[in-house]
Design an enzyme around this catalytic site. Structure first.
Site, PDB file in Angstrom:
ATOM      1  N   ASP A 122     -53.644  71.661  29.529  1.00 14.80           N
ATOM      2  CA  ASP A 122     -54.388  71.547  30.496  1.00 14.80           C
ATOM      3  C   ASP A 122     -55.435  70.897  30.276  1.00 14.80           C
ATOM      4  O   ASP A 122     -55.352  70.365  29.504  1.00 14.80           O
ATOM      5  CB  ASP A 122     -54.576  72.965  31.208  1.00 14.80           C
ATOM      6  N   ASN A 125     -53.507  78.309  29.645  1.00 16.98           N
ATOM      7  CA  ASN A 125     -53.442  79.281  30.124  1.00 16.98           C
ATOM      8  C   ASN A 125     -51.771  80.209  30.386  1.00 16.98           C
ATOM      9  O   ASN A 125     -51.429  80.740  31.841  1.00 16.98           O
ATOM     10  CB  ASN A 125     -53.539  78.846  31.539  1.00 16.98           C
ATOM     11  N   GLU A 166     -51.436  47.479  32.592  1.00 15.46           N
ATOM     12  CA  GLU A 166     -50.735  48.018  32.230  1.00 15.46           C
ATOM     13  C   GLU A 166     -48.982  46.710  33.205  1.00 15.46           C
ATOM     14  O   GLU A 166     -49.511  46.710  34.506  1.00 15.46           O
ATOM     15  CB  GLU A 166     -49.823  49.210  33.255  1.00 15.46           C
ATOM     16  N   ASP A 222     -56.005  57.460  33.910  1.00 16.15           N
ATOM     17  CA  ASP A 222     -55.062  56.808  35.017  1.00 16.15           C
ATOM     18  C   ASP A 222     -55.239  56.333  36.216  1.00 16.15           C
ATOM     19  O   ASP A 222     -55.618  57.407  37.322  1.00 16.15           O
ATOM     20  CB  ASP A 222     -53.869  57.152  34.720  1.00 16.15           C
ATOM     21  N   HIS A 264     -45.784  56.640  26.684  1.00 17.52           N
ATOM     22  CA  HIS A 264     -44.997  57.835  27.545  1.00 17.52           C
ATOM     23  C   HIS A 264     -43.925  57.340  28.539  1.00 17.52           C
ATOM     24  O   HIS A 264     -42.874  58.508  28.740  1.00 17.52           O
ATOM     25  CB  HIS A 264     -45.792  58.563  28.012  1.00 17.52           C
ATOM     26  N   ASP A 265     -43.436  56.227  27.882  1.00 17.08           N
ATOM     27  CA  ASP A 265     -41.994  55.826  28.804  1.00 17.08           C
ATOM     28  C   ASP A 265     -41.799  55.091  28.196  1.00 17.08           C
ATOM     29  O   ASP A 265     -40.026  54.528  28.612  1.00 17.08           O
ATOM     30  CB  ASP A 265     -42.421  54.839  29.971  1.00 17.08           C
ATOM     31  N   ASP A 287     -51.921  52.015  36.188  1.00 18.96           N
ATOM     32  CA  ASP A 287     -50.378  51.674  36.203  1.00 18.96           C
ATOM     33  C   ASP A 287     -50.242  50.140  36.607  1.00 18.96           C
ATOM     34  O   ASP A 287     -50.014  49.667  38.184  1.00 18.96           O
ATOM     35  CB  ASP A 287     -50.108  53.144  37.114  1.00 18.96           C
ATOM     36  N   ASP A 317     -51.821  73.558  25.875  1.00 16.81           N
ATOM     37  CA  ASP A 317     -51.957  74.797  27.156  1.00 16.81           C
ATOM     38  C   ASP A 317     -52.423  75.735  26.853  1.00 16.81           C
ATOM     39  O   ASP A 317     -52.657  76.181  26.060  1.00 16.81           O
ATOM     40  CB  ASP A 317     -50.531  75.060  27.410  1.00 16.81           C
TER      41      ASP A 317
HETATM   42  C1  NOJ Z   1     -45.390  52.916  34.858  1.00 16.24           C
HETATM   43  C2  NOJ Z   1     -45.763  54.560  34.676  1.00 16.24           C
HETATM   44  O1  NOJ Z   1     -46.031  54.503  33.111  1.00 16.24           O
HETATM   45  C3  NOJ Z   1     -44.506  55.092  34.332  1.00 16.24           C
HETATM   46  O2  NOJ Z   1     -44.403  56.384  33.579  1.00 16.24           O
HETATM   47  C4  NOJ Z   1     -44.723  55.714  35.705  1.00 16.24           C
HETATM   48  O3  NOJ Z   1     -43.217  56.720  35.604  1.00 16.24           O
HETATM   49  C5  NOJ Z   1     -44.134  54.332  36.561  1.00 16.24           C
HETATM   50  N1  NOJ Z   1     -45.299  53.424  36.433  1.00 16.24           N
HETATM   51  C6  NOJ Z   1     -44.855  55.043  38.254  1.00 16.24           C
HETATM   52  O4  NOJ Z   1     -45.492  55.181  38.376  1.00 16.24           O
END
Ligand code: NOJ
Length: 547
Positions: free
Chosen positions: A43, A37, A282, A112, A343-344, A214, A35
């Site tokens: 950011d 700011n 993905e 992305d 990140h999931d 995605d 970050d």
């Molecule tokens: C896959 C992404 O990696 C995830 O973070 C997101 O919640 C879902 N697609 C919906 O876009």
């Protein structure tokens, strides 16, 4: 007895490898990187500030999770303008500057691309829902209620609950594979395709080197929307989405044509002499179905993401099987890729433990193909427990307490020992890892045996020895917890041996390797090689060279 076994590499690489084949990609989750700011959210200027770190780490490309204008119902995966930048992240000018600075350092930049769904506040959806005869009505998936007035079928949102949301003013349901704030586009409509292909060109024209796409396998649904079959293996802790098998709501044959159209757009830039652009899809599917996304008559995406290492049992023989089967399943010319986290998904240090996180790093960076690193894994970050009052992720809020939430893997990057680990001058949007005073980039960069130092060395060794990225892969015989393989390119032969257990193990070396020397170990201290065998310490991985 040790020795060479079947060389499993089925695909000869063209004489010159392309950048996306030799590159190591690093995923930046922009909210949590840096970050500048003081709003507690990372950011674009922050990413720019940290390019030096990324260059020193030794990665070749960054993939930035969504930065577009968004109400942030799903933290940027709900987009209201595909050709802009959310003010929380900066401006389009900031992005152009970041891109220029990254390129000046030799780093590629991937964005992305979220084509399956828009935010329900996207102007397209506002038009679509305004009336049944609006020209954009068919840009989304609208259906009449079932005879009982309920949802049109049994499809379940990936975030739990019916995947259909009722729109009272127009008396129909719309489909959303994720939140109701993320309405699925109708990719069977050519106007939708044209609009989204223009989005790709918008960013490619600005110089973006590629996209991570995605939920590519979600993009087309069975035309007549039949029910999904029940999942016989369903257990509540899996999350409600697993009640049914997503046979009719995902992975329809038509999506392959769309992937090929996207590929043609990417390839047109190379044809114009503007450099190779890469598409990474993905796709969470079993290997045989995943392979179709490389394309058949027409090329598909360059890299259908291969997530198998994330969930694989951490056991030498089954890992060996998984890797050889994946290699064998690749279509001609299909380039492999590997990932330990994103990140999931739960972080690798949490899944495998700190000792094995180092071994996992060596595995990721010595397998044939393109690796993608997840930010913070190079520091050995673990999943961070998030107190209920601080939960942000809609996945957790909708199905609490099942361990499905993703906040724990999205916590701020700990940079140094200053306030908030140097991430922000304000209040971080998620809490930091509690061990940040010692587990931070500045400190670990100075420690000769930190996981960060190991990642840097691995990336440097990988860059210096093409055998590690593009060389042939051959499994070596090994016993117990040891997983070993050979990588060979032209005259160069390397051995990688990984001890997935805590006990020492002897590895019998193949004949040609009796004079090998140690190139790199995950552990401090000189490894001991006898003539024909070497002793691997518990939790140790090594790279041996014959030169
Ligand atoms: C896959 C992404 O990696 C995830 O973070 C997101 O919640 C879902 N697609 C919906 O876009």
């Amino acid at each position: 007895m040790a020795g060479d076994r079947t060389v499993t590499t089925p695909n000869a690489l063209p004489m010159t490898a392309l950048w996306w084949q030799t590159c190591a990609t690093y995923q930046v989750y922009p909210r949590s990187f840096q970050d500048t700011n003081g709003d507690g959210i990372g950011d674009l200027k922050g990413i720019e500030q940290r390019l030096e770190y990324l260059e020193a780490l030794g990665v070749d490309a960054i993939w930035i999770s969504p930065i577009y204008p968004s109400p942030m119902a799903d933290f940027g995966y709900d987009i209201t303008d595909y050709c802009g930048v959310d003010p929380r992240f900066g401006t389009l000018a900031d992005f152009d500057e970041l891109l220029a600075q990254a390129h000046a350092r030799g780093l590629k930049v991937l964005l992305d691309f979220v084509p399956n769904h828009t935010s329900d506040r996207h102007p397209w959806f506002a038009e679509s829902r305004s009336s049944r005869d609006n020209p954009k009505r068919d840009w989304y998936l609208w259906r009449d209620p079932a005879p009982d007035g309920g949802p049109p079928n049994n499809w379940i949102s990936d975030f739990g609950g019916s995947a259909w949301a009722w729109d009272a003013p127009t008396g129909q349901y719309y489909y959303h594979a994720f939140l109701k704030e993320q309405a699925d586009l109708n990719w069977r409509n050519p106007a939708v395709q044209a609009a989204m292909f223009d989005v790709m060109r918008f960013w490619f024209d600005r110089g973006v080197d590629g996209f991570r796409i995605d939920v590519l396998w979600h993009m087309v649904k069975a035309a007549d929307f039949p029910d999904n079959p029940p999942n016989p293996a369903y257990q509540p802790e899996m999350g409600e989405m697993h009640r049914v098998l997503q046979l009719n709501s995902t992975d329809q044959p038509e999506v392959l044509g769309i992937a090929a159209d996207m590929r043609a757009i990417a390839d047109s830039y190379d044809a114009k002499g503007q450099g190779d652009r890469v598409l990474i899809g993905e796709i969470y599917l079993p290997v045989d179905r995943l392979m179709r996304y490389y394309g058949r008559e027409r090329a598909g995406v360059h890299l259908p993401f291969n997530f198998q290492l994330i969930d694989a049992p951490w056991e030498a023989r089954s890992l060996a099987k998984l890797i050889t089967e994946y290699e064998a399943a690749l279509p001609p010319g299909g380039w492999p890729n590997w990932v330990l986290g994103n990140h999931d998904r739960s972080r690798v240090a949490t899944k495998r433990g700190h000792a094995q996180a180092l071994v996992a790093a060596m595995l990721l960076l010595t397998l044939r193909g393109t690796p993608t690193l997840y930010y913070g894994d190079e520091l050995g970050l673990s999943d961070v427990a998030i107190p209920a009052a601080l939960v942000q992720d809609p996945r957790e809020l909708r199905e609490p307490g099942r361990g499905l939430g993703r906040d724990p893997v999205r916590t701020p990057m700990p940079w140094d020992e200053s306030r908030n680990a140097g991430f922000t001058a304000g209040r971080p949007w998620l809490p930091l890892n509690t061990d940040w005073p010692t587990r931070n980039a500045a400190r670990m960069a100075d420690e000769p045996h930190s996981i960060l130092t190991l990642y840097r060395r691995l990336l440097a060794v990988r860059r210096a020895h093409l055998a590690l990225s593009i060389g042939d892969f051959a499994l070596l015989d090994a016993e117990g917890d040891v997983f070993a393989y050979e990588r060979r390119h032209n005259a160069e032969r390397l051995i990688v041996a990984l001890n997935l257990g805590a006990r020492p193990h002897r590895l019998q070396l193949p004949g040609w390797a009796s004079n090998c020397r140690l190139l790199l170990s995950t552990l401090p201290g000189e490894a001991r090689a006898g003539d024909a065998a070497m002793l691997l310490r518990g939790n140790e991985g090594v790279i041996l060279t014959s030169d």
